[in-house]
Design a protein around this motif. Structure first.
Motif, PDB file in Angstrom:
ATOM      1  N   ILE A 492       0.850  -1.202   0.000  1.00 50.94           N
ATOM      2  CA  ILE A 492       0.000   0.000   0.000  1.00 50.94           C
ATOM      3  C   ILE A 492       0.884   1.250   0.000  1.00 50.94           C
ATOM      4  O   ILE A 492       0.649   2.199  -0.750  1.00 50.94           O
ATOM      5  CB  ILE A 492      -0.927   0.003   1.245  1.00 50.94           C
ATOM      6  CG1 ILE A 492      -1.847  -1.220   1.198  1.00 50.94           C
ATOM      7  CG2 ILE A 492      -1.734   1.306   1.338  1.00 50.94           C
ATOM      8  CD1 ILE A 492      -2.572  -1.520   2.507  1.00 50.94           C
ATOM      9  N   LYS A 495       2.633   1.968  -3.435  1.00 48.16           N
ATOM     10  CA  LYS A 495       1.744   2.581  -4.443  1.00 48.16           C
ATOM     11  C   LYS A 495       1.591   4.084  -4.232  1.00 48.16           C
ATOM     12  O   LYS A 495       1.295   4.821  -5.166  1.00 48.16           O
ATOM     13  CB  LYS A 495       0.359   1.925  -4.386  1.00 48.16           C
ATOM     14  CG  LYS A 495       0.266   0.671  -5.223  1.00 48.16           C
ATOM     15  CD  LYS A 495      -1.174   0.203  -5.363  1.00 48.16           C
ATOM     16  CE  LYS A 495      -1.216  -1.045  -6.232  1.00 48.16           C
ATOM     17  NZ  LYS A 495      -2.544  -1.654  -6.251  1.00 48.16           N
ATOM     18  N   LYS A 519      -9.260   5.193   2.097  1.00 48.94           N
ATOM     19  CA  LYS A 519      -9.352   4.179   1.026  1.00 48.94           C
ATOM     20  C   LYS A 519      -8.139   3.252   1.084  1.00 48.94           C
ATOM     21  O   LYS A 519      -8.258   2.047   0.876  1.00 48.94           O
ATOM     22  CB  LYS A 519      -9.427   4.870  -0.340  1.00 48.94           C
ATOM     23  CG  LYS A 519     -10.803   5.419  -0.673  1.00 48.94           C
ATOM     24  CD  LYS A 519     -10.815   6.054  -2.051  1.00 48.94           C
ATOM     25  CE  LYS A 519     -12.143   6.740  -2.310  1.00 48.94           C
ATOM     26  NZ  LYS A 519     -12.089   7.599  -3.492  1.00 48.94           N
ATOM     27  N   ASP A 520      -6.963   3.840   1.357  1.00 48.57           N
ATOM     28  CA  ASP A 520      -5.743   3.021   1.467  1.00 48.57           C
ATOM     29  C   ASP A 520      -5.824   2.086   2.673  1.00 48.57           C
ATOM     30  O   ASP A 520      -5.491   0.901   2.587  1.00 48.57           O
ATOM     31  CB  ASP A 520      -4.514   3.927   1.619  1.00 48.57           C
ATOM     32  CG  ASP A 520      -4.305   4.818   0.401  1.00 48.57           C
ATOM     33  OD1 ASP A 520      -4.432   4.317  -0.717  1.00 48.57           O
ATOM     34  OD2 ASP A 520      -4.037   6.024   0.595  1.00 48.57           O
ATOM     35  N   ARG A 522      -8.391   0.889   4.081  1.00 49.64           N
ATOM     36  CA  ARG A 522      -9.407  -0.169   3.907  1.00 49.64           C
ATOM     37  C   ARG A 522      -8.886  -1.354   3.091  1.00 49.64           C
ATOM     38  O   ARG A 522      -9.531  -2.396   3.010  1.00 49.64           O
ATOM     39  CB  ARG A 522     -10.671   0.409   3.263  1.00 49.64           C
ATOM     40  CG  ARG A 522     -11.412   1.357   4.186  1.00 49.64           C
ATOM     41  CD  ARG A 522     -12.727   1.830   3.616  1.00 49.64           C
ATOM     42  NE  ARG A 522     -13.748   0.787   3.654  1.00 49.64           N
ATOM     43  CZ  ARG A 522     -15.039   1.016   3.441  1.00 49.64           C
ATOM     44  NH1 ARG A 522     -15.471   2.248   3.194  1.00 49.64           N
ATOM     45  NH2 ARG A 522     -15.906   0.025   3.485  1.00 49.64           N
ATOM     46  N   LYS A 523      -7.708  -1.179   2.471  1.00 49.78           N
ATOM     47  CA  LYS A 523      -7.085  -2.299   1.736  1.00 49.78           C
ATOM     48  C   LYS A 523      -6.464  -3.301   2.711  1.00 49.78           C
ATOM     49  O   LYS A 523      -6.082  -4.402   2.322  1.00 49.78           O
ATOM     50  CB  LYS A 523      -6.035  -1.763   0.763  1.00 49.78           C
ATOM     51  CG  LYS A 523      -6.647  -1.000  -0.415  1.00 49.78           C
ATOM     52  CD  LYS A 523      -5.588  -0.285  -1.229  1.00 49.78           C
ATOM     53  CE  LYS A 523      -6.241   0.571  -2.309  1.00 49.78           C
ATOM     54  NZ  LYS A 523      -5.288   1.505  -2.922  1.00 49.78           N
ATOM     55  N   ILE A 524      -6.320  -2.886   3.969  1.00 52.38           N
ATOM     56  CA  ILE A 524      -5.832  -3.809   5.005  1.00 52.38           C
ATOM     57  C   ILE A 524      -7.021  -4.679   5.435  1.00 52.38           C
ATOM     58  O   ILE A 524      -8.043  -4.149   5.891  1.00 52.38           O
ATOM     59  CB  ILE A 524      -5.270  -3.025   6.215  1.00 52.38           C
ATOM     60  CG1 ILE A 524      -4.109  -2.123   5.776  1.00 52.38           C
ATOM     61  CG2 ILE A 524      -4.851  -3.967   7.329  1.00 52.38           C
ATOM     62  CD1 ILE A 524      -3.641  -1.130   6.830  1.00 52.38           C
ATOM     63  N   PRO A 525      -6.954  -5.993   5.278  1.00 55.27           N
ATOM     64  CA  PRO A 525      -8.102  -6.871   5.558  1.00 55.27           C
ATOM     65  C   PRO A 525      -8.729  -6.661   6.940  1.00 55.27           C
ATOM     66  O   PRO A 525      -9.954  -6.646   7.079  1.00 55.27           O
ATOM     67  CB  PRO A 525      -7.526  -8.283   5.413  1.00 55.27           C
ATOM     68  CG  PRO A 525      -6.373  -8.110   4.469  1.00 55.27           C
ATOM     69  CD  PRO A 525      -5.800  -6.758   4.746  1.00 55.27           C
ATOM     70  N   GLU A 528     -10.995  -3.466   6.926  1.00 57.69           N
ATOM     71  CA  GLU A 528     -12.262  -3.650   6.195  1.00 57.69           C
ATOM     72  C   GLU A 528     -13.186  -4.575   6.974  1.00 57.69           C
ATOM     73  O   GLU A 528     -14.398  -4.342   7.050  1.00 57.69           O
ATOM     74  CB  GLU A 528     -11.973  -4.208   4.794  1.00 57.69           C
ATOM     75  CG  GLU A 528     -13.185  -4.264   3.875  1.00 57.69           C
ATOM     76  CD  GLU A 528     -13.860  -2.916   3.653  1.00 57.69           C
ATOM     77  OE1 GLU A 528     -15.083  -2.917   3.394  1.00 57.69           O
ATOM     78  OE2 GLU A 528     -13.202  -1.863   3.748  1.00 57.69           O
TER      79      GLU A 528
END
Length: 623
Positions: A492, A495, A519-520, A522-525, A528
């Motif tokens: 993350i 990027k 948003k970044d 929320r890419k961590i499982p 989310e």
């Protein structure tokens, strides 16, 4: 015909009057709303929009307190935009384009559904005062209606005079007559009055415009809404605005009419809004600019009428028409009506207390343009506070006065009462020294508890606010307590061109990085999964993100506000004799006698009162 005596009479049903009537009635006061035309309740006299820079924060504050402006704006919106999104959240400002006809209709329907509220259509021609106390109003038909408090929200109608070129028409708005009598009564009672000016652009037929020559201005892809309640939903369909420009040719055509302009030939002598100048004022003041933006705004979902924002003018109608035809997309333009300027009476607001009650007449309140402000939002917020405080006075309860660190509404009223205004006052984020605290996203957290305590915000509103507060606090704690491994964080971070980590660390630390957003994260499982499990909505996510990102700034502003509030706690007796303090400067003594501040903090904000004068006062108060 009328109750023996009303608790509150509200004169005028614009944005200030409508909010005042709703607030007083919802707090249990028997209220009468008197206006010259019941078809025009909540009328958008100028542009068909609500909110904007700092104004959007005010609408959210009104909504957080249980006022109606936010709900009505949501229900009648045709486009939503969050302005200043490229800046920090203290600057984010919501704005909607509204359906003008539906906006007025919705105000009427919401007020009709409000208990304790009566209506009457007629012109109020004077006020009734006995022993320096308001006792009612008189109408143009000679009726008298008695009341314990009266709120004047006359807008631009007090001795209103419309200018179009060299033509002058008496009126408070196009097609409506001016209100007479009230100014004379107030001046006879000892009030100071003045004149102000505002203006409006031509309204045009959209069928005659070529939008292919203009730049589309769509709404947000993911629109939000004003109201914190669940009574409204974000827009799923929106109408576009468009942008055009003037040119040097347009400016030369406009200049041809300057000799017939009331702005330049002496017919208008009052001051207009500095931050919303007429097109002739713009080309005169900014002679180096060869073009200005025009925003072409639809007046509703179905109408073909458009508002030409940026072309406000009082030039002769033939000059307006000839010049506008030269703008991109306007070559075949047809007018619905020309632009005009309007002059009206106002009363310098230093004659008021912080409750918006007048110092001279007990129980008489002023709200809106009568106080020298410009804009629907500024007016609506004053109406809300006048309605609240009139109702609290009747209930013999403490007034509600919002501090500068609690609300933009507090900044607005304090500026008016303490500094006065010699030009139409407009709210900006720069006027608020604690704008990091006064964000649009947290208006409910700041103000709903206060409104609930006085019986205006509903219990449902209060519970919803508490839920949001609890959920966002828990989410912040989750980020503080939960670690993220390098193998999860680094992809993350890569990027976003952010430095990678070599060991596990708390998510809070990663989230604090300026380039990392929700948003970044929320890419961590784990993140989310937590959001889904707790069923967190976008308001909670936004609140948590702001609290994490700006915690340092928020803390700093809170500390500064606490220092100010210590001075706010030092009350000055109402009839304090400033001549006792020989060490005060002459200017400070005169200003303090005139404005009669309620606290040392307020005294410190008066122009002409120096830090040395405040020191003298503090020494005296300490004794």
């Amino acid at each position: 015909m009328f109750e023996k005596e009303y608790d509150v009479i509200v004169v005028g049903a614009g944005h200030a009057g409508s909010e005042a009537a709703a607030a007083a009635a919802n707090m249990g006061s028997k209220t009468l709303l008197i206006t010259m035309n019941l078809q025009n309740i909540g009328q958008m006299s100028c542009n068909p929009a609500m909110g904007g820079i700092a104004k959007g924060q005010i609408v959210r504050e009104i909504d957080a307190m249980g006022g109606y402006s936010g709900i009505i704006s949501d229900r009648t919106a045709i486009q939503f935009k969050m302005l200043n999104k490229s800046k920090g959240p203290a600057m984010w400002s919501p704005r909607v384009q509204s359906d003008r006809m539906r906006f007025s209709e919705m105000w009427r329907l919401m007020l009709e559904r409000t208990p304790n509220l009566d209506f009457y259509q007629e012109m109020v021609s004077g006020i009734l005062v006995e022993n320096n106390k308001i006792v009612g109003v008189k109408t143009s038909l000679g009726l008298t209606v008695r009341a314990r408090t009266v709120i004047l929200t006359n807008g631009t109608f007090l001795n209103g005079l419309i200018h179009i070129g060299e033509k002058q028409l008496g009126g408070g708005r196009a097609g409506e007559k001016a209100a007479t009598g009230i100014t004379a009564d107030l001046v006879n009672l000892g009030f100071d009055s003045g004149r102000m000016k505002t203006g409006t652009p031509p309204r045009v037929d959209g069928r005659s415009l070529d939008f292919s020559k203009m730049i589309p201005q769509p709404g947000d892809e993911d629109p939000e809404k004003f109201s914190f309640s669940d009574e409204t939903k974000p827009l799923t369909n929106q109408r576009s605005c468009h942008m055009s420009h003037t040119s040097s040719v347009v400016h030369e055509l406009l200049k041809e009419g300057f000799d017939r302009s009331p702005m330049f030939n002496g017919a208008i002598q009052s001051v207009g809004p500095r931050y919303c100048p007429s097109i002739e004022d713009k080309i005169n003041r900014f002679a180096d600019k060869d073009r200005h933006q025009l925003f072409v705004e639809p007046e509703g979902w179905d109408t073909v009428e458009y508002y030409v924002n940026g072309f406000s003018t009082s030039l002769p109608e033939d000059v307006q028409f000839k010049a506008l035809k030269e703008c991109d997309g306007f070559q075949n333009v047809k007018f619905f009506r020309p632009g005009y300027a309007i002059e009206y009476d106002y009363f310098p607001p230093t004659q008021l207390k912080h409750t918006l009650e007048t110092k001279l007449v007990d129980g008489l309140y002023f709200a809106g343009q009568i106080n020298g402000t410009t804009g629907y939002e500024e007016a609506a917020s004053q109406g809300l506070m006048a309605g609240i405080n009139a109702s609290l006075k009747i209930q013999e309860k403490e007034p509600l006065i919002l501090k500068r660190n609690e609300a933009y509404i507090g900044v607005l009223i304090d500026d008016l009462i303490t500094k006065g205004t010699e030009e139409p006052y407009r709210m900006f984020t720069s006027r608020a020294e604690y704008r990091t605290l006064l964000r649009q996203d947290n208006a409910d957290l700041r103000l709903t508890p206060k409104a609930f305590d006085i019986g205006l915000a509903s219990e449902k509103r209060m519970r919803r606010m508490e839920e949001k507060q609890k959920d966002s606090k828990a989410l912040v704690e989750f980020f503080k307590e939960t670690s993220v491994a390098p193998e999860v964080a680094n992809p993350i971070l890569m990027k976003k061109d952010s430095a990678e980590v070599s060991q596990s660390d708390k998510m809070f630390k990663m989230f604090k990085r300026p380039e990392i957003d929700m948003k970044d994260m929320r890419k961590i499982p784990d993140v989310e999964a937590y959001i889904q499990e707790q069923k967190l909505d976008s308001e909670v996510l936004q609140q948590a993100e702001i609290q994490i990102k700006y915690s340092g700034y928020i803390e700093k502003e809170k500390n500064n506000a606490d220092k100010l509030n210590r001075l706010e706690g030092i009350k000055i007796p109402e009839n304090f004799d400033y001549s006792k303090l020989k060490s005060l400067s002459f200017e400070a003594r005169e200003k303090l006698k005139e404005i009669r501040p309620a606290t040392v903090s307020q005294a410190s904000r008066i122009s002409g009162v120096s830090p040395n004068d405040i020191s003298v006062m503090l020494v005296y108060m300490g004794r």
